[in-house]
Design an enzyme around this catalytic site. Structure first.
Site, PDB file in Angstrom:
ATOM      1  N   THR A 191       0.822  -1.214   0.000  1.00 21.94           N
ATOM      2  CA  THR A 191       0.000   0.000   0.000  1.00 21.94           C
ATOM      3  C   THR A 191       0.852   1.259   0.000  1.00 21.94           C
ATOM      4  O   THR A 191       0.475   2.277  -0.568  1.00 21.94           O
ATOM      5  CB  THR A 191      -0.928  -0.014   1.232  1.00 21.94           C
ATOM      6  OG1 THR A 191      -1.775  -1.134   1.116  1.00 21.94           O
ATOM      7  CG2 THR A 191      -1.780   1.231   1.316  1.00 21.94           C
ATOM      8  N   TYR A 201      -7.795   0.960  -3.672  1.00 21.00           N
ATOM      9  CA  TYR A 201      -6.611   1.304  -4.465  1.00 21.00           C
ATOM     10  C   TYR A 201      -5.944   0.045  -5.006  1.00 21.00           C
ATOM     11  O   TYR A 201      -6.292  -1.068  -4.628  1.00 21.00           O
ATOM     12  CB  TYR A 201      -5.620   2.063  -3.573  1.00 21.00           C
ATOM     13  CG  TYR A 201      -5.243   1.254  -2.373  1.00 21.00           C
ATOM     14  CD1 TYR A 201      -6.011   1.276  -1.215  1.00 21.00           C
ATOM     15  CD2 TYR A 201      -4.143   0.395  -2.410  1.00 21.00           C
ATOM     16  CE1 TYR A 201      -5.683   0.489  -0.124  1.00 21.00           C
ATOM     17  CE2 TYR A 201      -3.814  -0.391  -1.331  1.00 21.00           C
ATOM     18  CZ  TYR A 201      -4.590  -0.341  -0.194  1.00 21.00           C
ATOM     19  OH  TYR A 201      -4.274  -1.135   0.870  1.00 21.00           O
ATOM     20  N   SER A 208       1.646  -7.539  -0.585  1.00 17.23           N
ATOM     21  CA  SER A 208       2.447  -8.477   0.216  1.00 17.23           C
ATOM     22  C   SER A 208       1.827  -9.862   0.333  1.00 17.23           C
ATOM     23  O   SER A 208       2.475 -10.799   0.784  1.00 17.23           O
ATOM     24  CB  SER A 208       2.756  -7.897   1.593  1.00 17.23           C
ATOM     25  OG  SER A 208       1.602  -7.813   2.375  1.00 17.23           O
ATOM     26  N   THR A 242       1.547  -4.274   4.232  1.00 20.29           N
ATOM     27  CA  THR A 242       1.373  -4.554   5.661  1.00 20.29           C
ATOM     28  C   THR A 242       0.783  -5.939   5.945  1.00 20.29           C
ATOM     29  O   THR A 242       0.958  -6.468   7.037  1.00 20.29           O
ATOM     30  CB  THR A 242       0.464  -3.493   6.319  1.00 20.29           C
ATOM     31  OG1 THR A 242      -0.791  -3.487   5.642  1.00 20.29           O
ATOM     32  CG2 THR A 242       1.102  -2.126   6.274  1.00 20.29           C
ATOM     33  N   ASP A 243       0.091  -6.522   4.951  1.00 18.79           N
ATOM     34  CA  ASP A 243      -0.625  -7.778   5.224  1.00 18.79           C
ATOM     35  C   ASP A 243       0.294  -8.896   5.716  1.00 18.79           C
ATOM     36  O   ASP A 243      -0.063  -9.650   6.621  1.00 18.79           O
ATOM     37  CB  ASP A 243      -1.379  -8.252   3.970  1.00 18.79           C
ATOM     38  CG  ASP A 243      -2.597  -7.378   3.672  1.00 18.79           C
ATOM     39  OD1 ASP A 243      -2.960  -6.564   4.537  1.00 18.79           O
ATOM     40  OD2 ASP A 243      -3.170  -7.515   2.585  1.00 18.79           O
ATOM     41  N   LYS A 270       0.076  -7.464  12.759  1.00 21.83           N
ATOM     42  CA  LYS A 270      -1.005  -6.621  12.238  1.00 21.83           C
ATOM     43  C   LYS A 270      -2.295  -7.043  12.927  1.00 21.83           C
ATOM     44  O   LYS A 270      -2.661  -8.218  12.886  1.00 21.83           O
ATOM     45  CB  LYS A 270      -1.111  -6.772  10.712  1.00 21.83           C
ATOM     46  CG  LYS A 270      -2.121  -5.835  10.096  1.00 21.83           C
ATOM     47  CD  LYS A 270      -2.141  -5.892   8.582  1.00 21.83           C
ATOM     48  CE  LYS A 270      -3.090  -4.829   8.048  1.00 21.83           C
ATOM     49  NZ  LYS A 270      -3.142  -4.783   6.580  1.00 21.83           N
ATOM     50  N   GLU A 320       1.321 -34.216  27.380  1.00 21.94           N
ATOM     51  CA  GLU A 320       0.600 -35.225  26.584  1.00 21.94           C
ATOM     52  C   GLU A 320       0.883 -35.042  25.097  1.00 21.94           C
ATOM     53  O   GLU A 320       1.135 -35.991  24.361  1.00 21.94           O
ATOM     54  CB  GLU A 320      -0.913 -35.130  26.836  1.00 21.94           C
ATOM     55  CG  GLU A 320      -1.345 -35.740  28.157  1.00 21.94           C
ATOM     56  CD  GLU A 320      -0.813 -37.169  28.342  1.00 21.94           C
ATOM     57  OE1 GLU A 320      -1.052 -38.001  27.449  1.00 21.94           O
ATOM     58  OE2 GLU A 320      -0.141 -37.419  29.377  1.00 21.94           O
TER      59      GLU A 320
END
Ligand code: ASP
Length: 377
Positions: free
Chosen positions: A63, A77, A110, A143-144, A216, A336
């Site tokens: 972005t 966008y 990303s 940013t993702d 994020k 366990e």
């Protein structure tokens, strides 16, 4: 005569454009010619100012390099269209704090950053930081999946010099775009001697976070990057204030190196939910996974069905790590589960546990050793 005057006028206008070269607002100067390929951009000052740090900006898209026709649209966008040249031109103030130059590594959203790009980026950063001419690196990124790349660099960059990953939540064309100030801050942090030896850092929204802990947390807001459990490592309020110390191993102190790697082992993430079956584990194994991270409920808990799938995967030689879908807290090494060789991610969220597991599997298949990595990193 009239014609002559017209020619002189046209020449004058052409010269004016040539010499100013900035008749267009830099923020909106999106060039369709800027292709997603490695491309060098000249230094901010040709010779470089001796008293300023030399910072290299590696652009990958996202972005921060996004654009739209509308200034008010912050969600419709296209990510990864503005090139590194325009990003640098949009923040001329950077030239007062650093000798900045850039390279376009890729130009993608990303979600399309893959293992190949991770390896290319880490190798390039290692090469740059090995040079006396580079004091720090800034990576611009969507940013993702920014936290995944940042954590990968935190584990694979073999230098003390600052590596700062930066993005933005609003495209470059939006009113009050956050990209320019985030980029300016990132360059400032990368040029600060105090940022050395702190591992890969993430800078957004006036905060400095460790790549190990940041995530994020919100789909659209500018304060989305949070280090909830551990806190931020620092703040930028014109000056830089570092508050926290990193205790986890990173960069030069890790066991991992990308120098001889041209691929990473396949590690998939299986999400935990009510009424799940064991078939997602089976599908991952069938698709070639060498490791599976389970985004379990609560403290990395498995349902009977998922446990069946996980144990069957382990029997086929696949490493399974329990993480948590909750977003916070430690996944403890329940005895366990440990008996069945189901490992615990410690406080790594599923997407970062995947990064560590990929790197761990480049070194060993030994489950005890891999659990040690999760405890250390
Ligand atoms: N979809 C974008 C990306 O990750 C989002 C962003 O950069 O904020 O590339």
């Amino acid at each position: 005569m009239k014609k002559q005057r017209w020619i002189i006028f046209t020449l004058f206008i052409a010269l004016l454009f040539t010499f100013t070269g900035c008749s267009q607002s830099p923020e909106t100067k999106e060039s369709p010619k800027e292709k997603p390929q490695t491309q060098k951009v000249s230094s901010a000052s040709a010779s470089g100012k001796k008293d300023l740090p030399n910072i290299k900006i590696l652009a990958t898209g996202g972005t921060i390099a996004g654009a739209d026709k509308s200034k008010t649209s912050t969600t419709e966008y296209k990510a990864g269209v503005v090139g590194i040249e325009s990003l640098i031109e949009a923040v001329p103030e950077m030239k007062d704090i650093a000798n900045v130059s850039g390279e376009q590594v890729v130009n993608v959203g990303s979600t399309n950053i893959d293992n190949k790009i991770l390896l290319k980026l880490a190798k390039r950063i290692n090469k740059l930081l090995a040079s006396d001419d580079v004091d720090g690196v800034v990576v611009t990124h969507g940013t993702d999946t920014l936290e995944e790349t940042a954590y990968f660099l935190n584990l694979t960059v073999k230098s003390d010099k600052p590596v700062v990953v930066v993005g933005s939540m609003r495209p470059s064309t939006a009113i009050s775009a956050d990209g320019p100030s985030n980029l300016y801050n990132a360059v400032k942090v990368a040029g600060t001697p105090e940022a050395k030896g702190k591992g890969a850092l993430v800078v957004l929204n006036d905060r400095i976070a460790s790549a190990r802990y940041v995530s994020k947390t919100n789909t659209t807001t500018t304060d989305t990057f949070k280090s909830e459990e551990m806190g931020y490592i620092g703040t930028i309020a014109d000056d830089i204030y570092f508050n926290n110390v990193m205790t986890r191993k990173h960069t030069k102190d890790t066991d991992f190196s990308v120098s001889d790697l041209d691929q990473l082992p396949q590690v998939d993430i299986v999400y935990g939910y009510q009424n799940e079956g064991s078939y997602l584990f089976d599908a991952a194994v069938k698709a070639g996974a060498k490791g599976i991270v389970y985004a379990g409920t609560g403290n990395g808990s498995l349902s009977d069905a998922s446990e069946k799938g996980a144990v069957s995967a382990v029997k086929k030689g696949v490493t399974v790590v329990r993480s948590s879908r909750t977003g916070n807290g430690v996944v403890t090494p329940n005895q366990e589960y440990a008996k069945k060789d189901l490992l615990a991610s410690n406080s790594l969220n599923p997407q970062k546990a995947r990064i560590l597991l990929m790197l761990a599997l480049t070194k060993t298949n030994d489950s005890q050793k891999i659990q040690e990595y999760f405890n250390e990193y």
